[in-house]
Design a protein around this motif. Structure first.
Motif, PDB file in Angstrom:
ATOM      1  N   MET A   1       0.835  -1.211   0.000  1.00  0.00           N
ATOM      2  CA  MET A   1       0.000   0.000   0.000  1.00  0.00           C
ATOM      3  C   MET A   1       0.868   1.259   0.000  1.00  0.00           C
ATOM      4  O   MET A   1       0.739   2.142   0.834  1.00  0.00           O
ATOM      5  N   GLN A   2       1.797   1.316  -0.958  1.00  0.00           N
ATOM      6  CA  GLN A   2       2.693   2.459  -1.079  1.00  0.00           C
ATOM      7  C   GLN A   2       2.320   3.261  -2.321  1.00  0.00           C
ATOM      8  O   GLN A   2       2.278   2.716  -3.433  1.00  0.00           O
ATOM      9  N   LEU A   3       2.055   4.557  -2.151  1.00  0.00           N
ATOM     10  CA  LEU A   3       1.658   5.385  -3.284  1.00  0.00           C
ATOM     11  C   LEU A   3       2.702   5.356  -4.388  1.00  0.00           C
ATOM     12  O   LEU A   3       2.371   5.249  -5.579  1.00  0.00           O
ATOM     13  N   ASN A   4       3.975   5.439  -4.020  1.00  0.00           N
ATOM     14  CA  ASN A   4       5.011   5.521  -5.056  1.00  0.00           C
ATOM     15  C   ASN A   4       5.321   4.178  -5.708  1.00  0.00           C
ATOM     16  O   ASN A   4       6.126   4.116  -6.636  1.00  0.00           O
ATOM     17  N   GLN A   5       4.660   3.105  -5.240  1.00  0.00           N
ATOM     18  CA  GLN A   5       4.792   1.803  -5.884  1.00  0.00           C
ATOM     19  C   GLN A   5       3.472   1.364  -6.530  1.00  0.00           C
ATOM     20  O   GLN A   5       3.335   0.205  -6.948  1.00  0.00           O
ATOM     21  N   ALA A   6       2.510   2.277  -6.592  1.00  0.00           N
ATOM     22  CA  ALA A   6       1.210   1.980  -7.192  1.00  0.00           C
ATOM     23  C   ALA A   6       1.096   2.667  -8.549  1.00  0.00           C
ATOM     24  O   ALA A   6       1.743   3.683  -8.805  1.00  0.00           O
ATOM     25  N   SER A   7       0.265   2.113  -9.409  1.00  0.00           N
ATOM     26  CA  SER A   7      -0.064   2.783 -10.669  1.00  0.00           C
ATOM     27  C   SER A   7      -1.267   3.694 -10.433  1.00  0.00           C
ATOM     28  O   SER A   7      -1.995   3.544  -9.440  1.00  0.00           O
ATOM     29  N   TRP A   8      -1.502   4.634 -11.372  1.00  0.00           N
ATOM     30  CA  TRP A   8      -2.632   5.543 -11.153  1.00  0.00           C
ATOM     31  C   TRP A   8      -3.971   4.812 -11.147  1.00  0.00           C
ATOM     32  O   TRP A   8      -4.866   5.182 -10.359  1.00  0.00           O
ATOM     33  N   PRO A   9      -4.189   3.756 -11.981  1.00  0.00           N
ATOM     34  CA  PRO A   9      -5.463   3.044 -11.862  1.00  0.00           C
ATOM     35  C   PRO A   9      -5.648   2.371 -10.495  1.00  0.00           C
ATOM     36  O   PRO A   9      -6.772   2.282  -9.980  1.00  0.00           O
ATOM     37  N   GLU A  10      -4.533   1.924  -9.900  1.00  0.00           N
ATOM     38  CA  GLU A  10      -4.630   1.311  -8.570  1.00  0.00           C
ATOM     39  C   GLU A  10      -5.021   2.349  -7.520  1.00  0.00           C
ATOM     40  O   GLU A  10      -5.779   2.046  -6.589  1.00  0.00           O
TER      41      GLU A  10
END
Length: 245
Positions: A1-10
């Motif tokens: 649950m890390q913003l910088n490891q997520a894609s924008w759709p996630e």
């Protein structure tokens, strides 16, 4: 649950179930002879990551340079002026609000940040008040060591010499996060003196090795793990209550 490891759709999918995010915030400053310069950023970062992984809330990137002018007498310290920090925090808040976040929880690792974060919150809310609109989001900050159960476990682990800067407890948390960074350094006196200071030069003169009231040689990864376990549970409790408010 890390913003910088997520894609924008996630992130879009996350916002359909939660409007909350946690932002670790700290500082890059000296922490005595055996403490890491990133201590104040590392501590909230590791606590937030473990809490987010367990509870399922999103954790943003760490705001890792704070207000630390008084540490500039020690090599490696990086700081922001309070006005710069306030402006940057408001840009972060505005960006998150634009995408639909409505609860932004800052978990802080540096005492010198507290008043500046508060000022940033006041400025953020003021924009809505001046426009005559109701602000659609809420902001909160808490320092990780302020949780009652964290204070208790730190006192239990370090009944003497935890101190007020370059503390044994915060150094222990960083050693848990980065066990390869453990440093064995002879320090004299064993427990640093307490006291006050004015500017960076006065700080360096009063506390030549950077410690205040502490004996961080007591820090171990195992003690840091115990602190993080307690802090993680406290953070989950506070974040879930805030997101539900």
């Amino acid at each position: 649950m890390q913003l910088n490891q997520a894609s924008w759709p996630e992130v879009e999918a996350y916002l359909k179930k939660s409007k909350g995010i946690v932002i670790p915030i700290g500082s890059i400053e000296q922490h005595g002879p055996n403490g890491l310069l990133g201590t104040d950023a590392i501590c909230p970062e590791v606590i937030a990551k473990e809490a987010g992984d367990e509870a399922g809330f999103l954790v943003g990137p760490t705001f890792n340079v704070g207000s630390a002018q008084h540490h500039l007498g020690f090599t490696g310290t990086v700081t922001l002026r309070p006005t710069t920090m306030i402006a940057a925090l408001n840009d972060w808040i505005d960006s998150l609000h634009r995408h639909g976040f409505r609860r932004i929880f800052f978990i802080n690792g540096h005492g010198g940040n507290i008043t500046t974060i508060d000022a940033a919150f006041v400025e953020s809310y003021a924009a809505w008040s001046l426009d005559g609109e109701a602000c659609p989001y809420k902001l909160k900050q808490t320092s990780w060591w302020m949780f009652e159960e964290v204070a208790q476990v730190c006192k239990e682990l370090f009944p003497e010499g935890d101190g007020s800067h370059a503390t044994a407890s915060e150094v222990a948390v960083t050693y848990y996060a980065y066990p390869d960074a453990v440093k064995k350094v002879d320090m004299s006196p064993k427990v640093a003196p307490e006291g006050r200071f004015t500017d960076a030069a006065d700080y360096r003169k009063a506390f030549p090795d950077g410690r205040i009231g502490s004996d961080p040689s007591q820090a171990t990864p195992e003690k840091g793990k115990r602190i993080v376990e307690v802090a993680k549970k406290a953070l989950i409790r506070e974040v879930e209550a805030f997101f539900a408010s």
